[in-house]
Design a protein around this motif. Sequence first.
Motif, mmCIF file in Angstrom:
data_model
loop_
_atom_site.group_PDB
_atom_site.id
_atom_site.type_symbol
_atom_site.label_atom_id
_atom_site.label_comp_id
_atom_site.label_asym_id
_atom_site.label_seq_id
_atom_site.Cartn_x
_atom_site.Cartn_y
_atom_site.Cartn_z
ATOM 1 N N ARG A 1 114.018 115.460 26.344
ATOM 2 C CA ARG A 1 114.294 114.742 25.002
ATOM 3 C C ARG A 1 113.722 115.093 24.057
ATOM 4 O O ARG A 1 114.105 114.862 22.855
ATOM 5 C CB ARG A 1 113.460 113.076 25.438
ATOM 6 N N LYS B 1 127.550 115.232 25.213
ATOM 7 C CA LYS B 1 128.369 114.454 25.951
ATOM 8 C C LYS B 1 128.357 113.031 25.459
ATOM 9 O O LYS B 1 129.699 112.707 25.150
ATOM 10 C CB LYS B 1 127.433 114.152 27.476
ATOM 11 N N THR B 2 127.172 112.506 25.036
ATOM 12 C CA THR B 2 127.295 111.154 24.447
ATOM 13 C C THR B 2 128.100 111.090 23.028
ATOM 14 O O THR B 2 128.780 110.495 22.640
ATOM 15 C CB THR B 2 125.894 110.633 24.181
ATOM 16 N N THR B 3 127.871 112.329 22.248
ATOM 17 C CA THR B 3 128.292 112.618 20.845
ATOM 18 C C THR B 3 129.924 112.708 21.064
ATOM 19 O O THR B 3 130.779 111.945 20.304
ATOM 20 C CB THR B 3 127.999 114.073 20.300
ATOM 21 N N ARG C 1 120.586 120.507 21.833
ATOM 22 C CA ARG C 1 119.321 119.636 21.265
ATOM 23 C C ARG C 1 118.130 120.568 21.140
ATOM 24 O O ARG C 1 117.349 120.652 20.295
ATOM 25 C CB ARG C 1 119.250 118.698 22.410
ATOM 26 N N GLU D 1 116.909 111.160 21.959
ATOM 27 C CA GLU D 1 116.302 112.359 21.746
ATOM 28 C C GLU D 1 115.391 112.230 20.455
ATOM 29 O O GLU D 1 115.563 111.316 19.596
ATOM 30 C CB GLU D 1 117.445 113.470 21.383
#
Length: 900
Positions: free
Chosen positions: A868, A250-252, A714, A838
Amino acid sequence: MTQSLNDESRKHIEQVAGEALAQLESIAETAKSKLHDGRTLGSDALASINTMTSSSAIQRLDQISQANRESYQVLVAEPAIARVVVVDEEGEEKTYYICRTTPVSGFPNLASYRAPVGRLASLAIGAEFTLPNGTVVEVLERAQLRPNALADGWDSRDTVVEAEHFGPFTIESLRALLTEVAGEEVTEDILGQLLAEETVKANIIDGVRRSVITKMGLRDQPILDQYQDEIFRLPLDKRLLILGPPGTGKTTTLIRRLGQKLDTAFLEEGEQRLVETVASAQGIAHANSWLMFTPTELLKQYLKEAFAREGVPASDLRIRTWQDYRRELARNAFGVLRTASGGGTFVLKDGLASLSETALERPIQWFDDFDTWQRKAYLQELHDAATQLHEAKTPEVLSLGARLQDILSRAADGALAAMFGSLAMEIAKVQALVSSLKEGSDGKIKAALNLQLNRNRAFLDELARVIDSLQQAQATDADDQDDPDADEEEDATAPRTGRAAALNAYMQAVRAQARAAASKRAVSKATRNGKIIEWLGDRGLTEADRAEVGASLLVQASARRFVNPVKRYLDGIPKRYRAFRRERQPANTWYRHEGFEARDIHPLELDIVLLAILRAAGDLISRPNVQRDIDSPAWSSLQPILGHYRNQILVDEATDFSPIQLASMAALAHPRLRSFFACGDFNQRLTTWGARSADDLKWVFADFDIKEITVSYRQSKQLNDLARAMIRAVGGTEQNASLPAHMDSVGVAPALLEHATNAETIVGWLADRIREIERFVGQLPSTAIFVNTEDDVAPVADALNAALAEHNIQVIACREGQAVGQESNVRVFDIQHIKGLEFEAVFFVGIDQLATLHPTLFDKYLYVGTTRAATYLGVTCQGTLPSAIESLRTHFCQDWQQGD
Ligand SMILES: Nc1ncnc2c1ncn2[C@@H]1O[C@H](COP(=O)(O)OP(=O)(O)OP(=O)(O)O)[C@@H](O)[C@H]1O
């Protein structure tokens, strides 16, 4: 399924490698020569500079050449990030190279990832795509490149290649592939051949390899998957929310989108025009007109490099926590919070016990209640004032009052903008009336003062001394002075000492006395004015003058409400909030009945006040006629708010913010663009006030476009399974996360240590696991230790440092969520700061204690903490696994010695 390698596909891949490396070389060389080629740069590119060539044209050219230089620099270091082969309906094949930045000329099939054609790099094999010229093509083959400049030429590391008939394969080194081809022919000895065969095998790996996280910072992901890619390309003027489980990018996606949307070259034509209009009206360049909110300072630091990779400058000035931004808005921009120079109404207190449970549970209803109340209160004020004018004796005032009453009665509830528009027509007349009345009343008061001065020249000095002794009193009673008719001529710049201050105080006190006389009230003796009046005795106005001046002052006060109604409406919101709270308190509605001061305000209350201001202003500013006439006296008080608008507003971890906070952020999005992009995950909400449902968010924008992404990049399979089981165990929203196809996601089971009460045992266990990881990976990857409180950070770091010193592993204490250095150290954090980060390895110390420390958010901390970790997760408990996740015991192992 990956399809394994046969001779034919191997030959093909070798060909691709040869072509790709040659292309990398050629692009890089061309970019390098452009960098050194002065002719393309700057204002000197204009054939002749004369007076006809405006300086803005030169400036523009300089900007363009600066942008060109920057993209050449990027291309010199990274000529392309993908190679895609497509076929059109006629059967004609075409090979595209995709780069991160603006392409250099001379390569017809080199396109930026940000351009529409760039999407080819994200599409699956077999997918169809319509090129901007309308041609429909199908993706035949794709290679994701990671160029690497070596002293003797280009290589691409961990290239992922796939086509319909083969792959995906990860090729460790494209160059090695070519060297091997050459090597095979010349190697005559059998040993050499055997070794060469093995190297070939090692160089080509089935499927996609997971890379190890070695640094603290968001990983570079030059090419998004096709769902992320679709989202990042959506038009600028959208209200978008991406929801998805941890690690789905999402952040990416958010950062990539921002990078693309800041680059005006890649906006659509209509968007470009709009952005230019807004930029010239507002005086802020589009590239700087954005604001992103994150929940923690640490996340901001963590993302810094990722922004730099996108070529987004000064990102740390524009990434803000709401806590900081809220204070700044409320204190410096909107005058809600007190300042030392005398402005503002409230004192912000973090732990203020002012709110009832319902305020926390139903913030939207709470806000609506206040907003409706304050509008009504404001309209009532106007009605009362118009009525007063209508009742005046002077015909001129009376007719003004009638006209104003008429405007007010025509304003249907809710149509404030239309009402302000009609009131604007009367402003000049109202202003003239107030000035002439004021001249008269001031004249009378000054005449009385002159009389005193004639009798006693020291009169003002004596009064000044009295005022000095009253300074203290003034500071306290200002709190309770909600007299709606209070003197409006006192401004923040009023002198505070000396004769000028005395004159000011005299005028104020005498006016207060006159007003009281006319309205048949008494001035409270406890107030500053009351004390001055007492000191003056009969040295003020005569009784007859008092009544006359008082009546005029009351008319002035009523008329003043119409001098700048918009300003009064907005500026009055904090005071109206205080009155609303006072009114709701006795019934314990939203607020506790008692136990806090009227001047204090809780941060969540401040959100309510700010949102009321922003929405009130926004309703007006969003009207085209208001934007057009924003400089006219009727609307100019909206300017400071307009100045805070940005072309893009972004929010990471949106579910940590309350609907009120999100709505306030949303209200900062420029109304011409309404560009808002947020991402989050309800299961990861780490605040008690954060948004809890899609409905909460729909309230922010009714037309919110909510997108879900589900591929979890992740975590290893084992950790992904644990996370899902955890959600089931603690009763979160079921997540349908899937692992990326073809990726080798097998990792190791999480490790668990129970009954670890003494620090030595815990530290010894952590140190052993960290050493195992280094042995396993071959280097120490990015590793974090989460502890439950700030007080544990330094002791754990110190003890672990001592335990790992033998192997020269450095452990850093990240106090107050501050990260130090970027390299792959082991870091210790307080759990509350770890949102959005992360690490390859994560250790969670004493998770059974979390339940005691954060009873309401225990499950969320557990979930966010464990998600994380990419590959290694270690957990210690003082007792046993918390009962909520006792059922997850089977997921855990004891250590990683066996590497199971
Ligand atoms: N398309 C992709 N292919 C491979 N890896 C990806 C892709 N998108 C994201 N990633 C990687 O997945 C990891 C998680 O990304 P990111 O932090 O953006 O996820 P997130 O959804 O914001 O996570 P969280 O909910 O935990 O904040 C990063 O290492 C990122 O590089």
